[in-house]
Write a protein that holds these residues in place. Structure first.
Motif, PDB file in Angstrom:
ATOM      1  N   GLY A 231      -2.352   0.406  -4.060  1.00 58.03           N
ATOM      2  CA  GLY A 231      -3.228   1.675  -3.820  1.00 58.03           C
ATOM      3  C   GLY A 231      -3.021   2.039  -2.366  1.00 58.03           C
ATOM      4  N   ARG A 232      -4.127   2.784  -1.869  1.00 55.89           N
ATOM      5  CA  ARG A 232      -4.115   3.307  -0.587  1.00 55.89           C
ATOM      6  C   ARG A 232      -4.712   2.156   0.443  1.00 55.89           C
ATOM      7  NH1 ARG A 232      -2.193   7.774   0.065  1.00 55.89           N
ATOM      8  NH2 ARG A 232      -1.935   9.373  -1.581  1.00 55.89           N
TER       9      ARG A 232
ATOM     10  N   PHE B 189       0.898  -1.332  -0.109  1.00 53.43           N
ATOM     11  CA  PHE B 189       0.004   0.002   0.205  1.00 53.43           C
ATOM     12  C   PHE B 189       0.844   1.403  -0.077  1.00 53.43           C
ATOM     13  CE2 PHE B 189      -2.336  -3.502   2.380  1.00 53.43           C
ATOM     14  CZ  PHE B 189      -3.491  -3.535   1.331  1.00 53.43           C
ATOM     15  N   HIS B 190       0.310   2.351  -0.545  1.00 51.43           N
ATOM     16  CA  HIS B 190       0.880   3.457  -0.890  1.00 51.43           C
ATOM     17  C   HIS B 190       1.808   4.007   0.483  1.00 51.43           C
ATOM     18  CE1 HIS B 190       1.883   7.617  -2.369  1.00 51.43           C
ATOM     19  NE2 HIS B 190       1.110   7.913  -1.519  1.00 51.43           N
ATOM     20  N   GLU B 191       0.863   3.920   1.340  1.00 49.23           N
ATOM     21  CA  GLU B 191       1.362   4.820   2.857  1.00 49.23           C
ATOM     22  C   GLU B 191       2.374   4.099   3.778  1.00 49.23           C
ATOM     23  OE1 GLU B 191      -3.223   5.263   2.423  1.00 49.23           O
ATOM     24  OE2 GLU B 191      -1.745   3.766   2.095  1.00 49.23           O
TER      25      GLU B 191
ATOM     26  N   ARG C   7      -6.808   2.318   2.732  1.00 49.76           N
ATOM     27  CA  ARG C   7      -8.364   2.758   2.863  1.00 49.76           C
ATOM     28  C   ARG C   7      -9.386   1.927   1.945  1.00 49.76           C
ATOM     29  NH1 ARG C   7     -10.352   5.278   6.535  1.00 49.76           N
ATOM     30  NH2 ARG C   7      -8.842   7.019   6.854  1.00 49.76           N
ATOM     31  N   ASP C   8      -8.636   2.002   0.433  1.00 48.90           N
ATOM     32  CA  ASP C   8      -9.232   1.442  -0.505  1.00 48.90           C
ATOM     33  C   ASP C   8      -9.314  -0.294  -0.584  1.00 48.90           C
ATOM     34  OD1 ASP C   8      -9.666   3.798  -1.516  1.00 48.90           O
ATOM     35  OD2 ASP C   8      -7.714   3.863  -2.726  1.00 48.90           O
TER      36      ASP C   8
END
Length: 127
Positions: free
Chosen positions: A20-21, A7-9, A23-24
Motif C-alpha cells: 500500500g502507500r 510501499f508503493h512510493e 501514509r496508510d
C-alpha cells in the motif's frame, strides 16, 4: 526473499505488488523498541548502494542520505530510508519481519555471501 517496507512510493512495480502507500502504514506511537529496530535497519548488509539522497515522500522536506540504497539481512531486503520512516512516522512493518529482527536480538546475521549475491542479482534485474 521478502521486502520490508514494500510501499508503493518506494519500490518499482516490477518488484511485485506493494502493501500500500506509506501514509496508510503510519502509526500514532512508535514501537517500544523503535531505536533497536532502526539500528537493525541501518546495520543491514549493502546490496545496492546509491550515493545521494532521497526526499521524504510524506512531505517533511527532509532528505535521507543513501535512501535509495538497498540493504538485507540475508532474507529480507529494505530501502536505505526505511529507518527514517520507522523513526519519524512510526511506520508499521510486517510482523514476520519484526519477529526476525527481535529473534535475532536486533543484530543482522553474519553475511551469507551466496545468499546476498542471489539477492543482489534479483535486485539488479528489477531496477
Amino acid at each position: 526473499m521478502k521486502i520490508a517496507g514494500f510501499f508503493h512510493e518506494l519500490w518499482a512495480p516490477c518488484f511485485g505488488r506493494a502493501a500500500g502507500r506509506v501514509r496508510d502504514f503510519t502509526r500514532p506511537t512508535p514501537y517500544e523498541d523503535a531505536k533497536k529496530i532502526t539500528e537493525y535497519l541501518l546495520a543491514g548488509h549493502d546490496i545496492f548502494s546509491v550515493m545521494g539522497s532521497s526526499e521524504d515522500v510524506l512531505g517533511s522536506g527532509k532528505a535521507v542520505l543513501g535512501g535509495d540504497s538497498i540493504l538485507s539481512d540475508n532474507e529480507w531486503i529494505w530501502r536505505g530510508d526505511l529507518w527514517f520512516y520507522v523513526w519519524t512516522y512510526h511506520v508499521q512493518l510486517p510482523e514476520e519481519f519484526l519477529e526476525r529482527v527481535r529473534g535475532d536480538d536486533y543484530r543482522p546475521l553474519a553475511e551469507n555471501e551466496p545468499q546476498l549475491v542471489e539477492i543482489a542479482r534479483y535486485v539488479q534485474a528489477n531496477l
